[in-house]
Write a protein that holds these residues in place. Structure first.
Motif, short mmCIF file in Angstrom:
data_model
loop_
_atom_site.label_atom_id
_atom_site.label_comp_id
_atom_site.label_asym_id
_atom_site.label_seq_id
_atom_site.Cartn_x
_atom_site.Cartn_y
_atom_site.Cartn_z
N THR A 298 -2.22 7.06 38.67
CA THR A 298 -2.92 6.16 37.76
C THR A 298 -2.33 6.30 36.37
OG1 THR A 298 -4.96 6.40 39.03
CG2 THR A 298 -5.16 5.51 36.82
N TYR A 299 -2.03 5.16 35.73
CA TYR A 299 -1.40 5.15 34.41
C TYR A 299 -2.34 4.47 33.43
CZ TYR A 299 2.69 6.37 37.14
OH TYR A 299 3.56 7.01 37.99
N ALA A 300 -2.69 5.17 32.35
CA ALA A 300 -3.54 4.62 31.29
C ALA A 300 -2.66 4.02 30.22
CB ALA A 300 -4.42 5.72 30.71
N TRP A 301 -2.97 2.78 29.82
CA TRP A 301 -2.20 2.11 28.78
C TRP A 301 -2.66 2.57 27.40
CZ3 TRP A 301 1.86 -1.31 29.19
CH2 TRP A 301 2.18 -1.73 30.48
N SER A 302 -1.70 2.70 26.49
CA SER A 302 -2.03 3.01 25.11
C SER A 302 -2.76 1.83 24.49
CB SER A 302 -0.75 3.31 24.31
OG SER A 302 0.12 2.18 24.33
N GLU A 303 -3.51 2.09 23.42
CA GLU A 303 -4.30 1.03 22.80
C GLU A 303 -3.44 -0.11 22.28
OE1 GLU A 303 -7.79 2.06 20.39
OE2 GLU A 303 -7.28 4.18 20.74
N ASP A 304 -2.21 0.18 21.88
CA ASP A 304 -1.34 -0.89 21.38
C ASP A 304 -0.57 -1.58 22.51
OD1 ASP A 304 0.51 1.01 22.12
OD2 ASP A 304 1.35 1.30 20.10
N GLY A 305 -0.78 -1.13 23.77
CA GLY A 305 -0.13 -1.77 24.90
C GLY A 305 1.35 -1.49 25.02
N ALA A 306 1.85 -0.49 24.28
CA ALA A 306 3.28 -0.22 24.27
C ALA A 306 3.72 0.66 25.44
CB ALA A 306 3.68 0.44 22.96
N SER A 307 2.82 1.47 26.00
CA SER A 307 3.22 2.40 27.04
C SER A 307 2.05 2.70 27.96
CB SER A 307 3.74 3.71 26.42
OG SER A 307 2.70 4.36 25.69
N ALA A 308 2.37 3.22 29.13
CA ALA A 308 1.36 3.62 30.11
C ALA A 308 1.81 4.90 30.77
CB ALA A 308 1.14 2.53 31.15
N THR A 309 1.06 5.98 30.58
CA THR A 309 1.42 7.28 31.12
C THR A 309 0.36 7.76 32.09
OG1 THR A 309 0.43 8.31 29.17
CG2 THR A 309 2.80 7.95 29.13
N GLN A 310 0.79 8.62 32.99
CA GLN A 310 -0.08 9.06 34.08
C GLN A 310 -1.22 9.94 33.58
OE1 GLN A 310 0.15 11.26 38.45
NE2 GLN A 310 2.05 10.68 37.44
N VAL A 311 -2.42 9.69 34.12
CA VAL A 311 -3.59 10.51 33.81
C VAL A 311 -4.19 10.97 35.13
CG1 VAL A 311 -4.16 9.54 31.56
CG2 VAL A 311 -4.92 8.35 33.60
N ALA B 14 -6.60 13.35 35.52
CA ALA B 14 -8.03 13.65 35.43
C ALA B 14 -8.87 12.43 35.11
CB ALA B 14 -8.26 14.73 34.37
N GLY B 15 -8.24 11.27 34.92
CA GLY B 15 -8.98 10.07 34.59
C GLY B 15 -9.33 10.01 33.11
N VAL B 16 -10.02 8.93 32.73
CA VAL B 16 -10.47 8.74 31.35
C VAL B 16 -11.94 8.32 31.41
CG1 VAL B 16 -10.12 7.51 29.18
CG2 VAL B 16 -8.15 8.01 30.66
N PRO B 17 -12.89 9.23 31.10
CA PRO B 17 -14.31 8.88 31.22
C PRO B 17 -14.75 7.75 30.31
CG PRO B 17 -14.00 11.27 31.06
CD PRO B 17 -12.68 10.63 30.74
N HIS B 18 -14.16 7.69 29.11
CA HIS B 18 -14.54 6.64 28.16
C HIS B 18 -13.26 6.06 27.55
CE1 HIS B 18 -18.71 7.91 28.48
NE2 HIS B 18 -18.30 9.16 28.31
N VAL B 19 -12.94 4.85 27.94
CA VAL B 19 -11.72 4.20 27.46
C VAL B 19 -11.94 3.71 26.03
CG1 VAL B 19 -10.16 2.26 27.82
CG2 VAL B 19 -11.04 3.53 29.79
N PRO B 20 -11.06 4.07 25.09
CA PRO B 20 -11.21 3.58 23.71
C PRO B 20 -11.26 2.06 23.67
CG PRO B 20 -9.54 5.30 23.83
CD PRO B 20 -9.91 4.98 25.25
N TYR C 83 -16.29 1.50 30.41
CA TYR C 83 -15.34 1.47 31.52
C TYR C 83 -14.69 2.84 31.65
CZ TYR C 83 -11.50 -0.06 34.54
OH TYR C 83 -10.63 -0.21 35.59
N ALA C 84 -14.59 3.33 32.87
CA ALA C 84 -13.98 4.64 33.12
C ALA C 84 -12.81 4.50 34.08
CB ALA C 84 -15.01 5.61 33.69
N ILE C 85 -11.73 5.22 33.80
CA ILE C 85 -10.62 5.33 34.74
C ILE C 85 -10.90 6.55 35.61
CG2 ILE C 85 -8.15 5.71 34.98
CD1 ILE C 85 -7.77 4.40 32.27
N PRO C 86 -11.04 6.38 36.92
CA PRO C 86 -11.41 7.53 37.76
C PRO C 86 -10.30 8.56 37.87
CG PRO C 86 -10.90 5.62 39.11
CD PRO C 86 -10.89 5.14 37.69
N ALA C 87 -10.69 9.79 38.17
CA ALA C 87 -9.72 10.85 38.41
C ALA C 87 -8.94 10.55 39.68
CB ALA C 87 -10.44 12.19 38.54
#
Length: 415
Positions: free
Chosen positions: A190-203, A205-211, A216-220
């Motif tokens: 799973t890849y989370a996108w940066s807020e500016d949309g410039a990159s997406a790196t693997q996460v 453990a997930g993201v419980p609270h997306v900025p 919305y949560a990205i699951p682990a």
């Protein structure tokens, strides 16, 4: 028709029924964070190009003439901006740009040979818009000898991008990636996108609270097995019923058949797309399709986690889905007592899984209509990766229950 790959090796879902073997696999996945889905790295299969127009497998001359930039995951996908370059043989890429989705990551240009598809029915993801792609290796076919559980060739890759409205604009939030690196091994990342949309790196453990999208949560990644293990060979949305039903687009079942991308070990004929259509009236089709994708494909079927009743639409040996009364939803849920009483149910009140003409006493609908409080026992459906009720799905299933009249061929509510 292209050659058959035969039956793939032992899949994760097979391990579910094998006790200690399943425990060992789950332990290895937990240690790996579900990112590499295997303790050993497999050699990286070299993706091969399609015709220049992206319409199908390339011939030998096209293949010889193709440059590195025509190969997903090669050449043009080197990560810019000071990030580490993509590594040959890396079966767990840290950066989305190293997965082969883009030929030009900066311009978001989809790589040749990567095809977009949209299933007719979609898993609920808290209102996120999604785009899906698949890459199949040159000359390979999907083995559909078991039409309900396809087996994909080694080298298959799938991506799913999630977008949400943030500050009045649609923003990429995450992209999920599946890559079959060996007969019995899938990379899931799973890849989370940066807020500016410039990159997406693997996460992992997930993201419980997306900025910008705190609800919305990205699951682990370790949670992925809870759904994907319900399929013999991992992918959930790329299957016969969802790609054959009206409303599917992009690379559909009919196009897969036309291009010779499906095969069977027997070499027999493939079902016509019309035979795989979800049965019934518009109301019945809508409800059955939503229950199939949100409940049946991953959990409520004979090899899933929840086998006490079934909501997957099945294709029979003759290559047909059949009518509404022949579905397992009809047979195992309608007028069948719910084993678990809904929260707050009055003592002595009867609840069936699906009770004709009585949505308020239909346990499936009640579970769909709630979301669990943090730390509370799991009672919502779907059980994970969602914090918001799918109001449209609830309305669709309610409309179906209210249409279950004797005149329409349904039984009367149980006493």
């Amino acid at each position: 028709m292209a050659r058959s790959l035969g039956q793939a090796g032992t899949s994760l879902s097979t391990f579910i029924t094998r006790g200690r073997a399943w425990q060992a696999v789950l332990a290895s996945l937990l240690l790996a964070g579900c990112g590499g889905c295997g303790a050993q790295e497999a050699p990286r299969p070299e993706p091969l190009p399609t015709r220049p127009d992206g319409s199908g497998p390339a011939d030998a001359a096209t293949k010889r003439a193709a440059g590195a930039g025509d190969r997903p995951g090669q050449g043009a996908v080197q990560a810019p901006g000071g990030l580490p370059p993509c590594k040959d043989g890396d079966t767990d890429p840290h950066d989305l740009r190293c997965t082969g989705l883009y030929s030009d990551p900066g311009a978001r240009t989809i790589a040749p040979g990567v095809r977009e598809f949209k299933p007719a029915f979609e898993l609920w993801s808290d209102g996120a818009e999604k785009t899906r792609w698949i890459y199949l290796p040159l000359g390979a076919t999907i083995d559909v000898s078991r039409m309900n559980d396809w087996t994909f060739p080694v080298g298959t890759r799938l991506w799913k991008e999630f977008r949400l409205p943030v500050s009045g604009a649609s923003r990429r939030i995450e992209t999920r990636f599946l890559w079959k690196t060996a007969e019995d091994r899938w990379t899931r990342a799973t890849y989370a996108w940066s807020e500016d949309g410039a990159s997406a790196t693997q996460v992992k453990a997930g993201v419980p609270h997306v900025p910008g999208a705190p609800d919305y949560a990205i699951p682990a990644q370790v949670d992925c097995i809870r759904c994907h293990a319900g399929k013999t060979d991992n992918p959930l949305g790329f299957e016969a019923i969802q790609l054959a039903a009206r409303g599917a687009s992009g690379l559909t079942y009919a196009e897969l058949v036309e291009r010779g991308l499906l095969s069977t070990t027997s070499g027999g004929p493939l079902p016509d797309a019309a035979a795989l259509e979800v049965p019934g009236t518009a109301t019945e089709r809508r409800a059955l399709g939503l229950l199939h994708v949100n409940c049946g494909v991953s959990c409520h079927h004979p090899l899933g986690v929840a086998t006490h009743f079934e909501m997957r639409l099945n294709i029979d040996a003759a290559g047909r889905v059949g009518d509404v009364r022949g579905t397992r939803v009809y047979q195992t849920a309608i007028n069948q007592p719910a084993k678990v009483r809904p929260p707050g149910a009055p003592p002595g009140a009867r609840y069936d899984r699906l009770r004709p003409l009585d949505p308020d006493h239909s346990a499936v609908l009640r579970a769909m209509s709630r979301r669990d409080a943090p730390g509370a026992p799991p009672e919502q459906m779907p059980p994970l990766a969602t914090r918001r009720v799918d109001e449209e799905a609830v309305a669709a299933v309610r409309a179906w229950i209210e249409a279950m009249t004797p005149a329409a061929g349904y039984p009367r509510p149980s006493p």
